[in-house]
Design a protein around this motif. Structure first.
Motif, PDB file in Angstrom:
ATOM      1  N   UNK A 141      38.201  10.977  -8.390  1.00  0.00           N
ATOM      2  CA  UNK A 141      39.480  11.107  -6.531  1.00  0.00           C
ATOM      3  C   UNK A 141      39.038  10.516  -5.806  1.00  0.00           C
ATOM      4  N   UNK A 142      37.465  10.364  -5.421  1.00  0.00           N
ATOM      5  CA  UNK A 142      37.017   9.190  -3.916  1.00  0.00           C
ATOM      6  C   UNK A 142      37.909   8.333  -4.674  1.00  0.00           C
ATOM      7  N   UNK A 143      37.531   7.476  -5.038  1.00  0.00           N
ATOM      8  CA  UNK A 143      37.947   6.177  -5.555  1.00  0.00           C
ATOM      9  C   UNK A 143      39.480   6.150  -5.190  1.00  0.00           C
ATOM     10  N   UNK A 144      40.004   7.312  -5.899  1.00  0.00           N
ATOM     11  CA  UNK A 144      41.866   6.866  -5.844  1.00  0.00           C
ATOM     12  C   UNK A 144      42.009   7.441  -4.443  1.00  0.00           C
ATOM     13  N   UNK A 145      41.648   8.332  -3.514  1.00  0.00           N
ATOM     14  CA  UNK A 145      41.440   8.160  -2.462  1.00  0.00           C
ATOM     15  C   UNK A 145      41.372   7.176  -1.041  1.00  0.00           C
ATOM     16  N   UNK A 171      45.587  14.612  -5.773  1.00  0.00           N
ATOM     17  CA  UNK A 171      45.118  13.713  -4.335  1.00  0.00           C
ATOM     18  C   UNK A 171      46.681  13.813  -4.689  1.00  0.00           C
ATOM     19  N   UNK A 172      47.226  13.382  -3.975  1.00  0.00           N
ATOM     20  CA  UNK A 172      49.216  13.512  -3.911  1.00  0.00           C
ATOM     21  C   UNK A 172      49.808  12.226  -2.779  1.00  0.00           C
ATOM     22  N   UNK A 173      50.609  11.868  -3.742  1.00  0.00           N
ATOM     23  CA  UNK A 173      50.462  10.394  -2.583  1.00  0.00           C
ATOM     24  C   UNK A 173      52.107  10.224  -3.337  1.00  0.00           C
ATOM     25  N   UNK A 174      52.750   9.258  -2.471  1.00  0.00           N
ATOM     26  CA  UNK A 174      54.227   9.072  -2.710  1.00  0.00           C
ATOM     27  C   UNK A 174      54.461   8.252  -4.149  1.00  0.00           C
ATOM     28  N   UNK A 175      55.919   8.850  -4.350  1.00  0.00           N
ATOM     29  CA  UNK A 175      56.569   7.938  -5.905  1.00  0.00           C
ATOM     30  C   UNK A 175      56.443   7.189  -5.113  1.00  0.00           C
ATOM     31  N   UNK A 176      56.554   5.481  -6.121  1.00  0.00           N
ATOM     32  CA  UNK A 176      56.553   4.162  -5.869  1.00  0.00           C
ATOM     33  C   UNK A 176      58.581   4.419  -6.833  1.00  0.00           C
ATOM     34  N   UNK A 177      59.344   3.116  -6.584  1.00  0.00           N
ATOM     35  CA  UNK A 177      60.298   3.021  -7.625  1.00  0.00           C
ATOM     36  C   UNK A 177      59.878   1.852  -8.619  1.00  0.00           C
ATOM     37  N   UNK A 178      60.251   2.030  -9.676  1.00  0.00           N
ATOM     38  CA  UNK A 178      60.258   0.794 -10.620  1.00  0.00           C
ATOM     39  C   UNK A 178      59.378   1.130 -11.839  1.00  0.00           C
ATOM     40  N   UNK A 179      59.756  -0.144 -13.002  1.00  0.00           N
ATOM     41  CA  UNK A 179      59.444   0.615 -14.562  1.00  0.00           C
ATOM     42  C   UNK A 179      57.877   0.081 -14.850  1.00  0.00           C
ATOM     43  N   UNK A 180      57.212   0.414 -14.907  1.00  0.00           N
ATOM     44  CA  UNK A 180      55.732  -0.582 -15.755  1.00  0.00           C
ATOM     45  C   UNK A 180      56.432  -2.145 -16.732  1.00  0.00           C
ATOM     46  N   UNK A 181      55.146  -2.299 -16.598  1.00  0.00           N
ATOM     47  CA  UNK A 181      55.124  -3.883 -16.913  1.00  0.00           C
ATOM     48  C   UNK A 181      54.831  -3.868 -18.358  1.00  0.00           C
ATOM     49  N   UNK A 182      54.336  -2.953 -18.192  1.00  0.00           N
ATOM     50  CA  UNK A 182      53.965  -2.919 -19.873  1.00  0.00           C
ATOM     51  C   UNK A 182      55.040  -2.717 -21.544  1.00  0.00           C
ATOM     52  N   UNK A 183      54.651  -3.201 -22.639  1.00  0.00           N
ATOM     53  CA  UNK A 183      55.589  -3.409 -23.441  1.00  0.00           C
ATOM     54  C   UNK A 183      57.027  -4.008 -23.455  1.00  0.00           C
ATOM     55  N   UNK A 184      56.981  -4.939 -22.826  1.00  0.00           N
ATOM     56  CA  UNK A 184      58.463  -5.801 -22.388  1.00  0.00           C
ATOM     57  C   UNK A 184      57.522  -7.505 -21.984  1.00  0.00           C
ATOM     58  N   UNK A 185      59.008  -7.993 -22.507  1.00  0.00           N
ATOM     59  CA  UNK A 185      58.725  -9.567 -21.914  1.00  0.00           C
ATOM     60  C   UNK A 185      58.638 -10.126 -20.465  1.00  0.00           C
ATOM     61  N   UNK A 186      57.702 -10.020 -19.251  1.00  0.00           N
ATOM     62  CA  UNK A 186      57.865 -10.640 -18.537  1.00  0.00           C
ATOM     63  C   UNK A 186      58.868 -12.221 -18.001  1.00  0.00           C
ATOM     64  N   UNK A 187      60.020 -11.269 -17.138  1.00  0.00           N
ATOM     65  CA  UNK A 187      60.462 -13.041 -16.944  1.00  0.00           C
ATOM     66  C   UNK A 187      59.861 -14.136 -15.635  1.00  0.00           C
ATOM     67  N   UNK A 188      60.480 -15.340 -15.891  1.00  0.00           N
ATOM     68  CA  UNK A 188      59.308 -15.885 -15.441  1.00  0.00           C
ATOM     69  C   UNK A 188      59.794 -15.422 -13.608  1.00  0.00           C
ATOM     70  N   UNK A 189      60.268 -14.013 -13.184  1.00  0.00           N
ATOM     71  CA  UNK A 189      59.952 -14.604 -11.772  1.00  0.00           C
ATOM     72  C   UNK A 189      59.461 -13.115 -12.016  1.00  0.00           C
ATOM     73  N   UNK A 190      59.065 -12.041 -13.052  1.00  0.00           N
ATOM     74  CA  UNK A 190      58.856 -10.854 -12.822  1.00  0.00           C
ATOM     75  C   UNK A 190      56.854 -11.191 -12.602  1.00  0.00           C
ATOM     76  N   UNK A 191      57.255 -12.219 -13.490  1.00  0.00           N
ATOM     77  CA  UNK A 191      55.516 -12.935 -14.021  1.00  0.00           C
ATOM     78  C   UNK A 191      55.153 -13.815 -11.625  1.00  0.00           C
TER      79      UNK A 191
END
Length: 274
Positions: free
Chosen positions: A30-34, A63-83
């Protein structure tokens, strides 16, 4: 609000915030996250969640934090732009914290000496249980480790950076234009070569849709010492993953059948590379 369980913590997803509740005894995590969230809010705003609150003294620290938009990059091929966006986010993170501030940050857990000690503890138990290409690759990896000079080497003579401590691509969120980063419970003082190896050798980077490692690493201007260290760190992390995958319970596997054998091939290729 929905709750997602993990091995070290539970995550409660609100509409605009996220509560990360650590298991009993998880105060250091928790300390490291904060620490990471507050540092990045100051030096790289927008790259990570905004820290909203912390409860370090609770039986289950939170720890309470803001929620970010977006989808995880795992389990999908990455486009050149994403990479490129992934590399840009990682590079921004490494460059974010000033040198004077880095002096006050503890070394991250799971560092080189700890991993080597863990391998030495695993080997007597794991090696007799495995055969075939997994056993051969494990022997080659242990032989390389014995002559690598990595044991007892002390702090490497490379620039220090703030590292997230986890290479899982699930922690990198793509929102359509940029990548942001979450999960800093293992963060701390590190170096670029080690952290990049964490990403390229994590099982999430190759088990489903392989990361274009050459293109990804080509986005970073490493010096000569870092390039040599990167190769050694990739071999070390690949060996760690070979042990971890060899422990997978065939009755309740966490990874697809044959993953350990594929990892053996990966490790062998890294050991043969110049």
């Amino acid at each position: 609000m929905s709750s997602v369980p993990w091995s070290t913590h539970a995550v409660e997803l609100g509409s605009a915030d996220v509560t990360k509740r650590f298991r009993h005894g998880g105060r250091e995590r928790c300390e490291r996250e904060w620490r990471a969230l507050t540092l990045l809010a100051a030096y790289a705003p927008g790259l990570a969640p905004v820290p909203l609150g912390v409860g370090l003294t609770a039986d289950e620290p939170v720890v309470v934090m803001s929620r970010l938009p977006g989808e995880p990059l795992r389990e999908k091929p990455l486009t050149g732009r994403q990479l490129k966006a992934l590399a840009a986010a990682v590079g921004e993170l490494y460059a974010a914290v000033p040198v004077g501030v880095l002096d006050e940050i503890p070394v991250r857990p799971g560092r080189q000496d700890q991993l080597i000690a863990q391998i030495r503890a695993w080997a007597p138990r794991a090696r007799p249980r495995v055969g075939g290409e997994v056993g051969v690759a494990m022997d080659r990896g242990l032989e390389w480790l014995a002559r690598s000079g990595m044991e007892g080497a002390g702090r490497p003579d490379v620039p220090r950076v703030f590292g997230p401590g986890d290479g899982n691509l699930a922690n990198y969120l793509w929102d359509g234009s940029r990548v942001r980063i979450v999960d800093f419970e293992d963060s701390g003082l590190s170096d670029r070569a080690f952290e990049l190896a964490e990403i390229t050798e994590h099982v999430a980077s190759w088990v489903d849709h392989p990361l274009d490692v050459a293109s990804f690493l080509g986005e970073f201007d490493l010096n000569a010492v870092e390039r040599v260290r990167l190769q050694d760190c990739r071999r070390l992390l690949a060996l760690v993953w070979l042990f971890l995958l060899s422990f997978d319970d065939p009755e309740h596997p966490r990874n697809p059948p044959g993953t350990a054998e594929r990892q053996a091939v990966r490790l062998s290729a890294l050991l043969m590379a110049a």
